[in-house]
Design an enzyme around this catalytic site. Structure first.
Site, mmCIF file in Angstrom:
data_model
loop_
_atom_site.group_PDB
_atom_site.id
_atom_site.type_symbol
_atom_site.label_atom_id
_atom_site.label_comp_id
_atom_site.label_asym_id
_atom_site.label_seq_id
_atom_site.Cartn_x
_atom_site.Cartn_y
_atom_site.Cartn_z
ATOM 1 N N LYS A 69 10.681 25.236 8.700
ATOM 2 C CA LYS A 69 11.331 25.556 7.410
ATOM 3 C C LYS A 69 10.486 24.998 6.270
ATOM 4 O O LYS A 69 10.196 25.697 5.295
ATOM 5 C CB LYS A 69 12.716 24.922 7.360
ATOM 6 N N ASN A 70 10.035 23.749 6.411
ATOM 7 C CA ASN A 70 9.336 23.100 5.296
ATOM 8 C C ASN A 70 7.885 23.535 5.165
ATOM 9 O O ASN A 70 7.191 23.083 4.255
ATOM 10 C CB ASN A 70 9.446 21.576 5.424
ATOM 11 N N CYS A 129 20.794 16.306 -5.129
ATOM 12 C CA CYS A 129 21.622 16.726 -4.009
ATOM 13 C C CYS A 129 22.105 15.449 -3.323
ATOM 14 O O CYS A 129 21.956 14.353 -3.843
ATOM 15 C CB CYS A 129 20.825 17.600 -3.048
ATOM 16 N N ARG A 180 16.127 13.359 -6.985
ATOM 17 C CA ARG A 180 15.013 14.262 -6.670
ATOM 18 C C ARG A 180 14.382 14.859 -7.926
ATOM 19 O O ARG A 180 14.468 16.047 -8.198
ATOM 20 C CB ARG A 180 15.488 15.331 -5.693
ATOM 21 N N ASP A 222 13.391 12.840 7.419
ATOM 22 C CA ASP A 222 14.301 13.896 7.889
ATOM 23 C C ASP A 222 14.881 13.586 9.263
ATOM 24 O O ASP A 222 15.854 14.220 9.672
ATOM 25 C CB ASP A 222 13.583 15.251 7.942
ATOM 26 N N ARG A 252 21.167 25.785 7.037
ATOM 27 C CA ARG A 252 20.016 25.881 6.133
ATOM 28 C C ARG A 252 18.727 25.558 6.886
ATOM 29 O O ARG A 252 17.671 26.068 6.578
ATOM 30 C CB ARG A 252 20.162 24.881 4.976
HETATM 31 C C1 EPZ Z 1 10.205 17.723 1.124
HETATM 32 O O1 EPZ Z 1 11.066 17.532 0.020
HETATM 33 C C2 EPZ Z 1 11.073 18.339 2.216
HETATM 34 N N1 EPZ Z 1 11.598 19.628 1.753
HETATM 35 C C3 EPZ Z 1 12.227 17.386 2.546
HETATM 36 O O2 EPZ Z 1 12.968 17.966 3.619
HETATM 37 C C4 EPZ Z 1 11.628 16.062 3.025
HETATM 38 O O3 EPZ Z 1 12.677 15.148 3.279
HETATM 39 C C5 EPZ Z 1 10.700 15.489 1.945
HETATM 40 O O4 EPZ Z 1 9.682 16.470 1.613
HETATM 41 C C6 EPZ Z 1 10.010 14.210 2.378
HETATM 42 O O5 EPZ Z 1 9.247 14.449 3.537
HETATM 43 C C7 EPZ Z 1 10.787 20.715 1.795
HETATM 44 O O6 EPZ Z 1 9.630 20.633 2.187
HETATM 45 C C8 EPZ Z 1 11.385 22.014 1.358
HETATM 46 P P1 EPZ Z 1 9.161 14.653 -2.009
HETATM 47 P P2 EPZ Z 1 10.424 17.131 -1.409
HETATM 48 O O7 EPZ Z 1 8.754 15.331 -3.258
HETATM 49 O O8 EPZ Z 1 9.140 17.840 -1.599
HETATM 50 C C9 EPZ Z 1 10.392 11.441 -5.245
HETATM 51 C C10 EPZ Z 1 14.870 18.691 4.762
HETATM 52 O O9 EPZ Z 1 15.828 18.080 5.242
HETATM 53 N N2 EPZ Z 1 9.789 12.352 -6.220
HETATM 54 O O10 EPZ Z 1 8.114 14.168 -1.050
HETATM 55 O O11 EPZ Z 1 11.480 17.294 -2.446
HETATM 56 C C11 EPZ Z 1 11.711 11.999 -4.735
HETATM 57 O O12 EPZ Z 1 12.757 11.642 -5.601
HETATM 58 C C12 EPZ Z 1 14.340 18.312 3.393
HETATM 59 O O13 EPZ Z 1 14.252 19.626 5.328
HETATM 60 C C13 EPZ Z 1 9.635 11.923 -7.531
HETATM 61 O O14 EPZ Z 1 10.008 10.803 -7.878
HETATM 62 O O15 EPZ Z 1 10.147 15.587 -1.167
HETATM 63 C C14 EPZ Z 1 11.863 11.362 -3.394
HETATM 64 O O16 EPZ Z 1 12.469 10.080 -3.554
HETATM 65 C C15 EPZ Z 1 15.159 17.188 2.764
HETATM 66 N N3 EPZ Z 1 9.084 12.762 -8.441
HETATM 67 C C16 EPZ Z 1 10.425 11.184 -2.920
HETATM 68 O O17 EPZ Z 1 9.582 11.375 -4.062
HETATM 69 C C17 EPZ Z 1 8.660 14.031 -8.097
HETATM 70 O O18 EPZ Z 1 8.138 14.749 -8.974
HETATM 71 C C18 EPZ Z 1 10.022 12.201 -1.851
HETATM 72 O O19 EPZ Z 1 10.160 13.482 -2.414
HETATM 73 C C19 EPZ Z 1 8.824 14.457 -6.762
HETATM 74 C C20 EPZ Z 1 9.397 13.603 -5.838
#
Ligand code: EPZ
Length: 419
Positions: free
Chosen positions: A24-25, A120, A125, A308, A400
């Site tokens: 999915k990711n 969420c 996020r 995850d 999802r």
């Molecule tokens: C991706 O989300 C995945 N989703 C998530 O999977 C996964 O948990 C996550 O990466 C971490 O591995 C998809 O790929 C669609 P991040 P993403 O940006 O990209 C902070 C699932 O269950 N952050 O690495 O949103 C954020 O708040 C989902 O399949 C900022 O501060 O994750 C978080 O604390 C859930 N500023 C941390 O980084 C930003 O601009 C990690 O977020 C972006 C992120």
């Protein structure tokens, strides 16, 4: 929105084989990246998930043509004509990954307007790192009324250092940089396997991306991108979910269509609890027939233990032998499932980013709610080992990220059904 429930009884140890679907990711950013191309892209091993359908709807709304080819078993996307450069609130609100169309639309059309994705269950996020990358490449960014605008006649290559190796920010900036003028370097970027898959897809379309899978990625901008055929990598989180379920139920299953390299952190942790793991190039056998040793886990960006799989692994630790400490460093609020676990008799105390899990000899069935897709999967694991019957509601969260999860569990001997 309440669409259905899972009713699950205490089940025998899971046994048999399960085939893992496409990631999915990985497929979500790749579908967004197809917006950058001028010709048809055909994606294979696309998982049939509600998140995929939502993104497909969004792509069509902005002018792309999509087609599910049942004969070739692929999803084709053609984005020659982009008619809109904005998306409405309800679609983006449904799924944060919709924000991944920002980079492609900005690079392809020079302007984009998107609703800021809401938070969420697992945290606020923010998308500040995405926007920091776009402005470093010369985009003019403004935010008001819950929307963010970005404009740039032509993006210019830049040197970007990410404060945090954000997966989404890394993906969005890579996509934007493929059509920028000059070279973009992203340092301290995410190196998840999904970044490598996205980079391979884009390079097959004519992009010039080097270093995906390391902390530094370099992208030389090109004039245009063509189409390609691409097979999506297997979903390491779905695979890990079933591996943990097998261990938690003292079962013996073989997980097929996986890349063992992507599962290293979960294999290492399962072995620490005493689980037997036999690896081969495309499948893994997980068996457990004894006490589960308590272990500590700390979620980290790849190749650390994946956030995850924190909830599913906590299910196993809830009835392990001893006390485990689970530390969530990636999201600020990813313990929403703990309240539901405690309704089933788990003994867990949260102290800011850590949860202290005292293994109990028995969990009991209860009525619980899925608070996010991985928490929902964790509750299924709890229900398989709990005494009595469990009813899980809000299972749209689970749909999802897992295609008809009950069919796969039923084949392994689980006693569950969807109502
Ligand atoms: C991706 O989300 C995945 N989703 C998530 O999977 C996964 O948990 C996550 O990466 C971490 O591995 C998809 O790929 C669609 P991040 P993403 O940006 O990209 C902070 C699932 O269950 N952050 O690495 O949103 C954020 O708040 C989902 O399949 C900022 O501060 O994750 C978080 O604390 C859930 N500023 C941390 O980084 C930003 O601009 C990690 O977020 C972006 C992120």
């Amino acid at each position: 929105m309440n669409c259905g429930k899972f009713i699950i009884q205490n089940s025998p140890p899971l046994r048999g084989r399960v085939t893992i679907g496409g990631s999915k990711n990985s497929v979500l950013p790749i579908m967004a990246a197809a917006l950058l191309t001028e010709e048809k892209c055909s994606l294979f091993d696309v998982p049939e998930l509600s998140d995929v359908y939502v993104l497909e709807k969004l792509l069509k709304q902005i002018g792309a043509c999509t087609e599910w080819d049942t004969k070739r078993k692929c999803l084709s996307i053609e984005a020659k004509r982009i008619v809109k450069t904005e998306a409405d609130y309800d679609l983006v609100g449904q799924m944060r990954a919709s924000f991944l169309i920002m980079g492609p639309l900005l690079a392809k059309t020079g302007e984009v307007k998107l609703p800021l994705p809401g938070g969420c269950a697992i945290g606020t996020r923010p998308v500040d790192l995405h926007l920091k990358g776009f402005s470093a490449m010369g985009a003019e960014i403004s935010q008001e009324h819950g929307y963010v605008w970005a404009k740039a006649k032509k993006l210019a290559g830049a040197h970007i250092y990410l404060d945090f190796p954000s997966v989404g920010a890394t993906e969005n900036i890579i996509m934007a940089a493929t059509l920028a003028e000059g070279t973009t370097t992203i340092e301290n970027c995410a190196n998840e396997p999904e970044i490598v898959d996205l980079s391979n897809f884009l390079n097959s379309c004519g992009a010039q991306i080097r270093g995906a899978g390391t902390d530094t990625v370099r992208i030389n901008g090109v004039e245009k991108l063509y189409g390609c055929d691409h097979t999506v990598i297997p979903d390491r989180i779905e695979a890990g979910t079933f591996m943990i379920a097998a261990a938690a139920t003292n079962g013996d299953i073989t997980v097929e269509n996986i890349v063992p390299d992507h599962l290293k952190p979960i294999i290492a942790k399962l072995r620490e609890t005493g689980v037997t793991i036999e690896e081969s190039p495309t499948k893994i056998r997980v068996s457990n027939s004894g006490i589960i040793k308590a272990v500590d886990i700390k979620t980290l960006p790849y190749p650390g233990f994946p956030s995850d799989l924190q909830a599913p692994f906590m299910s196993m630790l809830s009835h392990a032998n001893g006390i485990s400490v689970v530390t969530e460093t990636v999201f600020e609020n990813r313990f929403m499932h703990v309240g539901e676990f405690k309704r089933m008799g788990a003994d867990i105390k949260i102290d800011s980013r850590s949860a202290v899990v005292e293994g109990v000899s028995k969990l009991t069935g209860a009525q619980v709610k899925a608070t996010d897709l991985r928490a929902g999967a964790a509750l299924i694991i709890n229900a398989l080992i709990a005494d009595g019957e469990t009813e899980i509601s809000d299972i749209h969260h689970i749909d999802r990220g897992y295609h008809r999860i009950e069919d796969k569990f039923l084949k392994l001997g689980a006693r569950m059904h969807r109502v």
